[in-house]
Design an enzyme around this catalytic site. Structure first.
Site: not given
Ligand SMILES: [Mn+2]
Length: 336
Positions: A114, A137, A139, A141, A154, A245, A247, A290
């Protein structure tokens, strides 16, 4: 927290580059030194991108970008990994994205980790300074080089992009070209569920808007999207940069990724997000990041994750779950 568990990557890149379906075996290791930015109003009948076939768009494929890691790329502050290589790769990526967007295309970048969003958003903003960002996402980030515990870039891309944060962000070697290009009201996160304490502080302190998985549970994905658009484009139409992302999805759906977190988006929630973004007509750039077959436990896992990524891209550009007809077809049925 989110980032400490991430697989370290050698540069700003890796993973999904080759996994546009129909091209390469999905489980083959990707070239860690390449992303593959594609441009499109994707395309009917383009042989390099069956992914977007059927959405009625034209596609121009810029191919893979390959980056040369900077030799002797020493840790910054004894912690930050590969700063010069990541900085330089993103500088090159920003050029390509800027060219694509100024050519009138919506730019699709398939990564890679990312940190590539530093380059894609910077490049996009050169041509569209008024853009807004939807960051999907698990997260945030948004660690800075001073708050990160893993040193992985990332986990930090947003910190380099937000104007309000710049007093907290030291200049890394390789990063001098970056001009922070978005203001905190211009980004909305969706899907957060693994946020470091320092990141939580930043989100609250700078009043950054987000919809966590809990918010999605509470409101439902439809309200989340309505509110996202109210926040970002309620007052004026602006180009949207979607940074997705993989994830964000539940690990049962997207296992082949570096930092899976339980309790993620369902398939239907994820695709609803992209369908709604498509329906705005404002999608100007998309990152899909990712996807990493290297960390898959099996070929099936790698394949499932890649196929999901393809659905995210295709639905962002108009692939629907309800089919579609044309006006002439309707007339045909009515008059028959
Ligand atoms: Mn991310």
């Amino acid at each position: 927290g989110g980032e400490p568990h991430r697989a370290a990557s050698r540069s700003a890149t890796c993973s999904a580059a080759h996994h546009v379906p129909g091209e390469q075996p999905l489980a083959s290791p990707p070239d860690a030194s390449a992303f593959r930015p594609e441009e499109g109003r994707p395309l009917r009948g383009c042989d390099r991108s069956p992914v977007l076939r059927g959405t009625g768009c034209h596609l121009k494929d810029f191919g893979d970008l390959s980056f040369t890691p900077v030799p002797k790329d020493d840790l910054y502050n004894n912690l930050i990994v590969n700063p010069r290589s990541v900085g330089l790769a993103n500088q090159e990526l920003a050029e390509v994205v800027s060219k694509a967007v100024s050519g009138g295309y919506s730019c699709v970048t398939v990564g890679g980790d990312h940190s590539l969003a530093i380059g894609t958003i910077s490049g996009h903003a050169r041509h569209c300074p008024d853009l807004c960002v939807i960051w999907v996402d698990a997260h945030a980030d948004i660690n800075t080089p001073l708050t990160t515990s893993s040193g992985n870039l990332h986990g930090q891309p947003v910190s380099f992009l937000l104007r309000e944060l710049q007093e907290e962000v030291p200049q890394l070697p390789g990063f001098s070209w970056i001009k922070p290009c978005i203001s905190s009201p211009s980004i909305v996160y969706i899907g957060l569920r693994d946020v470091d304490p320092a990141e939580h502080f930043i989100l609250k302190n700078y009043d950054i808007q987000y919809f966590s998985m809990r918010d999605i549970d509470r409101l439902g994905i439809q309200k989340v999207m309505e509110q996202t658009f109210d926040l970002l484009i309620g007052k004026r139409q602006r180009p949207i940069h979607l940074s997705f992302d993989i994830d964000a999805f539940d690990p049962t759906l997207a296992p082949a990724t570096g930092t899976p977190v339980v309790g993620g988006l369902t398939y239907r929630e994820g695709i609803y997000i992209t369908e709604e973004i498509h329906n705005t007509g404002l999608l100007s750039a998309l990152d899909l990041v990712e996807v990493n077959p290297w960390v898959a436990a099996s070929e099936e896992e790698a394949k499932a994750t890649a196929v999901l990524a393809v659905d995210v891209i295709a639905s962002s550009f108009g692939q629907t779950r309800e089919g579609e007809g044309t006006l002439s077809m309707t007339n045909f049925l009515l008059t028959r």
